[in-house]
Design a protein around this motif. Structure first.
Motif, PDB file in Angstrom:
ATOM      1  N   PRO A 214       0.818  -1.214   0.000  1.00  0.00           N
ATOM      2  CA  PRO A 214       0.000   0.000   0.000  1.00  0.00           C
ATOM      3  C   PRO A 214       0.853   1.265   0.000  1.00  0.00           C
ATOM      4  N   ALA A 215       0.418   2.255  -0.771  1.00  0.00           N
ATOM      5  CA  ALA A 215       1.165   3.506  -0.930  1.00  0.00           C
ATOM      6  C   ALA A 215       1.267   4.287   0.384  1.00  0.00           C
ATOM      7  N   ASP A 216       0.333   4.051   1.307  1.00  0.00           N
ATOM      8  CA  ASP A 216       0.356   4.824   2.555  1.00  0.00           C
ATOM      9  C   ASP A 216       1.194   4.129   3.647  1.00  0.00           C
ATOM     10  N   MET A 217       1.828   3.022   3.296  1.00  0.00           N
ATOM     11  CA  MET A 217       2.690   2.318   4.245  1.00  0.00           C
ATOM     12  C   MET A 217       4.075   2.993   4.240  1.00  0.00           C
ATOM     13  N   ALA A 218       4.761   2.989   5.366  1.00  0.00           N
ATOM     14  CA  ALA A 218       6.104   3.569   5.429  1.00  0.00           C
ATOM     15  C   ALA A 218       7.007   2.841   4.425  1.00  0.00           C
ATOM     16  N   VAL A 219       7.852   3.599   3.753  1.00  0.00           N
ATOM     17  CA  VAL A 219       8.702   3.036   2.695  1.00  0.00           C
ATOM     18  C   VAL A 219       9.496   1.835   3.187  1.00  0.00           C
ATOM     19  N   GLU A 220      10.077   1.938   4.397  1.00  0.00           N
ATOM     20  CA  GLU A 220      10.907   0.833   4.894  1.00  0.00           C
ATOM     21  C   GLU A 220      10.073  -0.426   5.125  1.00  0.00           C
ATOM     22  N   GLN A 221       8.783  -0.241   5.490  1.00  0.00           N
ATOM     23  CA  GLN A 221       7.893  -1.392   5.680  1.00  0.00           C
ATOM     24  C   GLN A 221       7.535  -2.025   4.339  1.00  0.00           C
ATOM     25  N   ARG A 222       7.354  -1.167   3.324  1.00  0.00           N
ATOM     26  CA  ARG A 222       7.068  -1.685   1.982  1.00  0.00           C
ATOM     27  C   ARG A 222       8.257  -2.488   1.483  1.00  0.00           C
ATOM     28  N   LEU A 223       9.451  -1.969   1.680  1.00  0.00           N
ATOM     29  CA  LEU A 223      10.655  -2.664   1.229  1.00  0.00           C
ATOM     30  C   LEU A 223      10.831  -3.979   1.974  1.00  0.00           C
ATOM     31  N   SER A 224      10.492  -3.958   3.248  1.00  0.00           N
ATOM     32  CA  SER A 224      10.602  -5.163   4.060  1.00  0.00           C
ATOM     33  C   SER A 224       9.640  -6.236   3.547  1.00  0.00           C
ATOM     34  N   ARG A 225       8.426  -5.832   3.184  1.00  0.00           N
ATOM     35  CA  ARG A 225       7.440  -6.782   2.682  1.00  0.00           C
ATOM     36  C   ARG A 225       7.891  -7.359   1.331  1.00  0.00           C
ATOM     37  N   ILE A 226       8.435  -6.490   0.477  1.00  0.00           N
ATOM     38  CA  ILE A 226       8.918  -6.938  -0.844  1.00  0.00           C
ATOM     39  C   ILE A 226      10.069  -7.925  -0.671  1.00  0.00           C
ATOM     40  N   HIS A 227      10.997  -7.591   0.221  1.00  0.00           N
ATOM     41  CA  HIS A 227      12.153  -8.457   0.466  1.00  0.00           C
ATOM     42  C   HIS A 227      11.716  -9.828   0.964  1.00  0.00           C
ATOM     43  N   GLU A 228      10.782  -9.821   1.876  1.00  0.00           N
ATOM     44  CA  GLU A 228      10.283 -11.059   2.481  1.00  0.00           C
ATOM     45  C   GLU A 228       9.590 -11.931   1.432  1.00  0.00           C
ATOM     46  N   ALA A 229       8.744 -11.303   0.616  1.00  0.00           N
ATOM     47  CA  ALA A 229       8.011 -12.045  -0.416  1.00  0.00           C
ATOM     48  C   ALA A 229       8.981 -12.646  -1.435  1.00  0.00           C
ATOM     49  N   LEU A 230       9.955 -11.866  -1.867  1.00  0.00           N
ATOM     50  CA  LEU A 230      10.908 -12.372  -2.859  1.00  0.00           C
ATOM     51  C   LEU A 230      11.799 -13.457  -2.259  1.00  0.00           C
ATOM     52  N   ALA A 231      12.172 -13.288  -1.002  1.00  0.00           N
ATOM     53  CA  ALA A 231      12.991 -14.301  -0.332  1.00  0.00           C
ATOM     54  C   ALA A 231      12.259 -15.640  -0.316  1.00  0.00           C
ATOM     55  N   GLU A 232      10.947 -15.590  -0.019  1.00  0.00           N
ATOM     56  CA  GLU A 232      10.143 -16.821  -0.018  1.00  0.00           C
ATOM     57  C   GLU A 232      10.062 -17.445  -1.400  1.00  0.00           C
ATOM     58  N   LEU A 233       9.835 -16.597  -2.409  1.00  0.00           N
ATOM     59  CA  LEU A 233       9.731 -17.094  -3.788  1.00  0.00           C
ATOM     60  C   LEU A 233      11.041 -17.726  -4.247  1.00  0.00           C
ATOM     61  N   ILE A 234      12.154 -17.091  -3.893  1.00  0.00           N
ATOM     62  CA  ILE A 234      13.470 -17.606  -4.302  1.00  0.00           C
ATOM     63  C   ILE A 234      13.756 -18.928  -3.585  1.00  0.00           C
ATOM     64  N   THR A 235      13.416 -18.980  -2.319  1.00  0.00           N
ATOM     65  CA  THR A 235      13.611 -20.218  -1.563  1.00  0.00           C
ATOM     66  C   THR A 235      12.749 -21.343  -2.156  1.00  0.00           C
ATOM     67  N   TRP A 236      11.538 -20.999  -2.564  1.00  0.00           N
ATOM     68  CA  TRP A 236      10.602 -21.985  -3.105  1.00  0.00           C
ATOM     69  C   TRP A 236      11.039 -22.492  -4.478  1.00  0.00           C
ATOM     70  N   HIS A 237      11.359 -21.524  -5.390  1.00  0.00           N
ATOM     71  CA  HIS A 237      11.637 -21.909  -6.784  1.00  0.00           C
ATOM     72  C   HIS A 237      13.107 -22.241  -7.051  1.00  0.00           C
ATOM     73  N   GLU A 238      13.988 -21.810  -6.168  1.00  0.00           N
ATOM     74  CA  GLU A 238      15.431 -21.997  -6.378  1.00  0.00           C
ATOM     75  C   GLU A 238      15.850 -21.661  -7.811  1.00  0.00           C
ATOM     76  N   PRO A 239      15.614 -20.427  -8.252  1.00  0.00           N
ATOM     77  CA  PRO A 239      15.950 -20.074  -9.638  1.00  0.00           C
ATOM     78  C   PRO A 239      17.470 -20.079  -9.860  1.00  0.00           C
ATOM     79  N   LYS A 240      17.869 -20.361 -11.110  1.00  0.00           N
ATOM     80  CA  LYS A 240      19.287 -20.342 -11.479  1.00  0.00           C
ATOM     81  C   LYS A 240      19.807 -18.914 -11.497  1.00  0.00           C
ATOM     82  N   ALA A 241      18.916 -17.970 -11.796  1.00  0.00           N
ATOM     83  CA  ALA A 241      19.333 -16.571 -11.910  1.00  0.00           C
ATOM     84  C   ALA A 241      18.147 -15.654 -11.675  1.00  0.00           C
ATOM     85  N   LEU A 242      18.442 -14.427 -11.290  1.00  0.00           N
ATOM     86  CA  LEU A 242      17.406 -13.407 -11.182  1.00  0.00           C
ATOM     87  C   LEU A 242      17.705 -12.336 -12.218  1.00  0.00           C
TER      88      LEU A 242
END
Lengths: 176, 176
Positions: free
Chosen positions: A33-61
């Motif tokens: 959400p746009a009204d969320m503090a920037v650092e919280q938005r970044l934290s959520r993005i980092h967490e989501a991508l970390a989960e996706l990377i752990t799940w899919h184990e991609p060769k590259a990003l």
């Protein structure tokens, strides 16, 4: 795995190169959400991508090279989102690659100046999807993933363990 | 804690508000080689800041608001570095604040258009250091920290548990 680091919606797409074609494994957006503090938005993005990377184990990003336009405010959060995406990959030993918008369009549509709708249609076609993927950010992320896949595909035909090389794809390699 | 998200050198500075003045607790730069992969540089920056935040337990992290100039290439890594800095803070529950370069100079020098040397001299003076801090990025980081400290200082005189409010400092608050 491709990432399109949008501000409110960060797109992701996972494809697998299978012989001479690619298939889509996953795709979607991480919304903050746009009204969320920037650092919280970044934290959520980092967490989501970390989960996706752990799940899919991609060769590259693969991620779109950022060009800052007129909207400085959105450019800043896009750059920051791209930073935490690259970090999530690095923390899991996944190599990162950047491609210019032109290289991505060239890889997907055969023309560096292709429009958004054309990219969306071709992404759907190249991945054998019943219809063009949506939302836009997920389609764009799949396009980046295809761009990287197209670049390593010729090498994968040459041996069992291709090593992707960093750098911006050239039109010649993508056409090959 | 202030952060100056430079490309090759990310500056950090930690100050404590003690009554009507501030003291420097720490300051320096996190260096990353330009020939290192971007995701590795971001990983090193994130790790270093995470350690510093864990060590100092700052009340807040203040960072310069980014304005992208002509050098797009360095703007990108600066934005990405700023992203992982904010993430390191968010992951440890530290609130983040951004200040414009003008607000920072106003807080430190009393003039929004002050030059780098003037900022460096005033940072040294305000923190009671024997000489102006160096390198530049560490001085700039201390300046952001002072800017935030000056903003919360009046509030801290009003009660035992001041709650910093997000947003850009105004000249009035900083002058007060």
């Amino acid at each position: 795995m491709g990432v399109d680091p949008g501000a409110a919606n960060l797109g992701f797409g996972v494809v697998r190169v299978e012989g001479d074609h690619m298939v889509a494994l996953d795709g979607g957006v991480v919304e903050t959400p746009a009204d969320m503090a920037v650092e919280q938005r970044l934290s959520r993005i980092h967490e989501a991508l970390a989960e996706l990377i752990t799940w899919h184990e991609p060769k590259a990003l693969a991620i779109e090279d950022l060009y800052f336009g007129k909207n400085v405010r959105s450019a800043m959060i896009v750059g920051q989102a791209s930073g935490v995406a690259l970090l999530a990959a690095a923390q899991r030993g996944v190599s990162c690659f950047t491609y210019t918008p032109q290289a991505i369009k060239m890889a997907v549509c055969g023309a560096g100046g292709a429009d958004k709708k054309q990219v969306q249609r071709m992404v759907g076609m190249l991945l054998g999807l019943p219809e063009p993927p949506s939302p836009d950010h997920a389609a764009d992320a799949l396009a980046v993933a295809i761009c990287h896949g197209a670049r390593i595909a010729p090498a994968s035909a040459l041996g069992p363990s291709p090593v992707p090389r960093p750098g911006v794809a050239t039109e010649e390699r993508l056409a090959g």
